[in-house]
Scaffold this active site. Structure first.
Site, mmCIF file in Angstrom:
data_model
loop_
_atom_site.group_PDB
_atom_site.id
_atom_site.type_symbol
_atom_site.label_atom_id
_atom_site.label_comp_id
_atom_site.label_asym_id
_atom_site.label_seq_id
_atom_site.Cartn_x
_atom_site.Cartn_y
_atom_site.Cartn_z
ATOM 1 N N ASP A 252 -4.277 23.232 -30.496
ATOM 2 C CA ASP A 252 -3.503 23.733 -31.183
ATOM 3 C C ASP A 252 -1.623 23.620 -30.326
ATOM 4 O OD1 ASP A 252 -3.504 25.382 -28.559
ATOM 5 O OD2 ASP A 252 -3.563 27.385 -29.734
ATOM 6 N N HIS B 219 14.120 0.791 -33.209
ATOM 7 C CA HIS B 219 13.893 -0.625 -34.239
ATOM 8 C C HIS B 219 14.605 0.298 -35.489
ATOM 9 C CE1 HIS B 219 10.303 -1.831 -31.236
ATOM 10 N NE2 HIS B 219 11.821 -1.912 -30.886
ATOM 11 N N GLU C 41 17.761 -7.219 -21.577
ATOM 12 C CA GLU C 41 18.213 -6.812 -23.214
ATOM 13 C C GLU C 41 19.389 -5.861 -22.936
ATOM 14 O OE1 GLU C 41 15.349 -3.779 -24.835
ATOM 15 O OE2 GLU C 41 15.759 -4.252 -26.546
ATOM 16 N N HIS D 285 4.543 -4.591 -24.192
ATOM 17 C CA HIS D 285 4.233 -2.649 -24.228
ATOM 18 C C HIS D 285 3.549 -2.495 -23.622
ATOM 19 C CE1 HIS D 285 6.506 -3.133 -28.442
ATOM 20 N NE2 HIS D 285 7.755 -3.206 -28.097
ATOM 21 N N ASP E 29 18.492 0.694 -25.917
ATOM 22 C CA ASP E 29 17.374 0.518 -25.550
ATOM 23 C C ASP E 29 18.022 -0.630 -24.771
ATOM 24 O OD1 ASP E 29 14.992 -1.495 -25.579
ATOM 25 O OD2 ASP E 29 15.284 -1.685 -28.197
ATOM 26 N N ARG F 62 12.419 -10.499 -19.041
ATOM 27 C CA ARG F 62 13.081 -9.915 -20.243
ATOM 28 C C ARG F 62 14.910 -9.008 -20.008
ATOM 29 N NH1 ARG F 62 9.684 -7.460 -22.729
ATOM 30 N NH2 ARG F 62 10.245 -5.311 -22.352
ATOM 31 N N HIS G 109 16.854 -6.095 -32.309
ATOM 32 C CA HIS G 109 16.225 -5.787 -33.880
ATOM 33 C C HIS G 109 17.259 -4.809 -33.922
ATOM 34 C CE1 HIS G 109 15.628 -2.482 -30.948
ATOM 35 N NE2 HIS G 109 14.754 -3.479 -30.586
ATOM 36 N N TYR H 168 7.648 -15.283 -20.554
ATOM 37 C CA TYR H 168 6.575 -14.397 -20.282
ATOM 38 C C TYR H 168 5.432 -15.303 -19.336
ATOM 39 C CZ TYR H 168 8.758 -11.263 -22.677
ATOM 40 O OH TYR H 168 10.119 -9.744 -23.282
ATOM 41 N N ASP I 204 12.359 -1.648 -19.187
ATOM 42 C CA ASP I 204 12.418 -1.219 -20.786
ATOM 43 C C ASP I 204 12.696 -0.293 -21.063
ATOM 44 O OD1 ASP I 204 13.273 -1.515 -23.367
ATOM 45 O OD2 ASP I 204 12.007 -3.306 -23.575
ATOM 46 N N HIS J 19 8.950 -13.251 -28.989
ATOM 47 C CA HIS J 19 9.130 -11.991 -29.106
ATOM 48 C C HIS J 19 10.566 -13.049 -30.338
ATOM 49 C CE1 HIS J 19 11.821 -10.958 -25.975
ATOM 50 N NE2 HIS J 19 10.300 -10.871 -25.499
ATOM 51 N N GLU K 176 17.499 -9.199 -26.561
ATOM 52 C CA GLU K 176 16.747 -9.424 -25.775
ATOM 53 C C GLU K 176 15.948 -10.468 -25.854
ATOM 54 O OE1 GLU K 176 13.777 -6.948 -26.677
ATOM 55 O OE2 GLU K 176 15.020 -6.230 -28.677
HETATM 56 N N1 GLY Z 1 12.230 -0.910 -25.974
HETATM 57 C C1 GLY Z 1 11.745 -2.142 -26.968
HETATM 58 C C2 GLY Z 1 12.315 -3.072 -27.836
HETATM 59 O O1 GLY Z 1 12.688 -3.683 -26.715
HETATM 60 O O2 GLY Z 1 12.208 -3.904 -28.184
HETATM 61 MN MN MN Z 2 14.577 -3.932 -28.017
HETATM 62 MN MN MN Z 3 13.129 -2.795 -25.283
#
Ligand code: GLY
Ligand code: MN
Ligand code: MN
Length: 431
Positions: free
Chosen positions: A39, A350, A398, A232, A260, A396, A343, A378, A249, A339, A374
Site C-alpha cells: 500500500d 527524452h 552532455e 544506463h 539532462d 560522455r 534527443h 566507452y 549523468d 548511442h 551528448e
Molecule cells: N540521461 C539520459 C540520457 O542522457 O539520455
Molecule cells: Mn540525454
Molecule cells: Mn543524460
C-alpha cells in the site's frame, strides 16, 4: 517563481481543439498513482501530455474535448471535495474552485466522466484518447464497445505541439539548469577517492531538493571507472578510486521540466594523460557538434558528423585501425559510441516529440526546439583490442541546447567542462 500562465494553457487547448477532426471527442487523462509495494506508492508524477494542456498536478482529473462541427468545448473533470480523503491526502481543488481557476468551458466531478462520455457518444462516434495508464479508462472504452473509434494518435498531436518550447517553458528549463549547475559543481567538489558512488548521488538529491526541484528528471548515473561503460548504470553502489574517472549523468526536474547533463571528472582531481586524450577528443567533438546547431540542420547530420569525428579520433589514438571511411561503412565505431548524439528534452527528459513527419521525412531543427548533445566514448576494461592505457575509460559530455533563430544557445554553458576548469575546482577544494 515563473510558471506557465493559465492563458498559455488555454491557448494550447485551443490549438489541440483545432487539430481534432470535426465531430469527435478527445479524452486526456491524468496519470494514476503507482503502487511501489503493497500500500505504498511512488511519488506521484503527472502525465506530461495532460500537464502540458492544463498544468494540473492532481490525479483523478481528465480533460474532455467535445468537438461538434468546428466548435470545440473543453470540459475539465476533477476530484470532488471529500473530507475523509482530504484528511489523509491533503486538500483537493474541487469543482467549485476549479471553475474559477481554469479557463475551460465546464468543470465536472470525475465521477461523472464515464456517463458524460456515454452521453456524448450518442451523437459523436469518434473518440480520441490519451491516458498514461490502463484500468478505469480502458473500462470506459470497453463499455463503449463497437461505438469506439479510438485514435491513439491524440498523443502524437500533443507530442508535436510539445516540440516547440515557448519562452515560459524555456525560462523554467533555465531555472532548473541553475539548480543542476549547482549540483554538478557541488558534486565535483565533494568527489573523493574512497567514497561510494551513491554518496555523490546523494549530493545531487540534496541540492535538487534543497533548491525546490521536484525530483531528478531520471535516475542519476554515477559511474566510476569501467562502470561508465554501462550506458544506463544506475546501481551506483561501488567505491570510487583515485586513478579513475567518474561519469555523472544527472539533472533535476524543475516545475515538470527536465535538465539532462553529463560531466566526466577525475576522482583524484587530475586527469592522467590517457584520460586527457580521450576527454579532449570527446570534448572537441561535443563543441563542434553544438556549433553546428541551427535552424534547418538535420539531427542525422549531427549524428553522422559526430560519428566521423569520433572515428577519426579513435584511429589517431590507435583504438581503431584502418581507413576511416571503411570503418564508418562497417559501423566499427559504433562499438565505442553506440548511442545517438542527442534527443529532444522538455517535460520529459527524452521528450517524445516527432523526429520524422508522418511520411517518414526527417524534421530539421527549428528555433524553439531543445535538444541534448551528448557524444561519448566507452572503452571497456576487458576489450583487449584497445591500447591498454585506454581500457576502462568511459566518457560522455552532455549539454542542453536551445535552437534559436540565429543558431543555438547552450543552456548549460555555465557547467564546467574544460579540463583545466575541472581540475582547478579540486585545487580550490579543502577536503
Ligand atoms: N540521461 C539520459 C540520457 O542522457 O539520455
Ligand atoms: Mn540525454
Ligand atoms: Mn543524460
Amino acid at each position: 517563481m515563473q510558471t506557465i500562465s493559465e492563458r498559455e494553457y488555454q491557448s494550447r487547448r485551443e490549438r489541440l481543439g483545432k487539430k481534432l477532426k470535426q465531430n469527435s471527442l478527445a479524452l486526456v487523462c491524468a496519470a494514476k498513482p503507482k503502487i511501489r509495494s503493497n500500500d505504498t506508492e511512488y511519488p506521484y508524477r503527472q502525465n506530461s501530455n495532460f500537464y502540458y494542456l492544463c498544468g494540473i498536478e492532481e490525479p483523478s482529473s481528465a480533460l474532455l474535448f467535445i468537438k461538434k462541427g468546428k466548435k470545440c468545448r473543453v470540459v475539465l473533470f476533477v476530484k470532488e471535495k471529500d473530507a475523509t480523503f482530504e484528511l489523509w491526502n491533503g486538500k483537493v481543488t474541487g469543482v467549485k474552485k476549479a471553475c474559477k481557476r481554469y479557463k475551460v468551458d465546464e468543470v465536472c466531478a470525475i465521477s461523472k466522466l464515464q456517463s458524460r462520455i456515454e452521453k456524448e457518444m450518442r451523437e459523436i462516434n469518434r473518440l480520441y484518447y490519451e491516458f498514461a495508464d490502463t484500468s478505469d479508462e480502458t473500462a470506459i472504452l470497453r463499455k463503449m464497445g463497437s461505438n469506439v473509434y479510438a485514435h491513439a494518435n491524440l498523443s502524437k498531436m500533443i507530442f508535436k505541439m510539445r516540440l516547440y518550447k515557448t519562452p515560459a517553458e524555456i525560462e523554467l528549463i533555465r531555472q532548473g539548469m541553475q539548480i543542476t549547475k549547482k549540483a554538478h559543481h557541488h558534486a565535483m567538489r565533494m568527489c573523493k577517492s574512497g567514497k561510494k558512488e551513491y554518496e555523490l548521488q546523494a549530493e545531487f538529491e540534496y541540492i535538487f531538493t534543497k533548491n525546490g526541484a521536484y525530483s531528478d528528471a531520471y535516475t542519476t548515473i554515477v559511474a566510476g571507472g569501467d562502470n561508465a561503460n554501462t550506458l544506463h548504470y544506475i546501481k551506483n553502489d561501488k567505491e570510487l578510486h583515485a586513478e579513475d574517472l567518474v561519469l555523472i549523468d544527472a539533472g533535476c526536474e524543475y516545475n515538470y521540466y527536465a535538465t539532462d547533463i553529463t560531466r566526466t571528472i577525475p576522482v583524484g582531481g587530475s586527469f592522467s594523460s590517457a584520460q586527457k586524450e580521450i576527454y579532449a577528443l570527446v570534448l572537441h567533438v561535443e563543441k563542434e557538434i553544438i556549433a553546428m546547431v541551427k535552424p534547418g540542420i538535420l539531427r542525422s547530420k549531427l549524428q553522422e558528423h559526430a560519428e566521423r569525428m569520433l572515428c577519426e579520433g579513435m584511429v589517431r589514438l590507435g583504438i581503431l585501425r584502418g581507413s576511416v571511411d571503411k570503418l564508418l561503412k562497417k559501423r566499427k565505431h559504433k562499438k565505442y559510441f553506440p548511442h545517438g548524439i542527442g534527443h529532444y528534452m522538455g517535460l520529459d527528459v527524452h521528450d517524445p516529440c516527432p523526429y520524422k513527419t508522418k511520411k517518414g521525412k526527417e524534421i530539421p531543427l527549428q528555433a524553439g526546439m531543445v535538444l541534448t548533445i551528448e557524444p561519448g566514448l566507452y572503452l571497456p576494461k576487458n576489450d583487449h583490442s584497445i591500447p591498454k592505457k585506454y581500457r576502462g575509460i568511459g566518457i560522455r559530455i552532455e549539454d542542453d541546447i536551445l535552437v534559436t533563430k540565429e543558431g543555438y544557445e547552450n543552456l548549460s554553458k555555465e557547467i564546467l567542462k574544460e579540463l583545466e576548469d575541472i581540475e582547478s575546482l579540486y585545487e580550490g577544494c579543502s577536503s
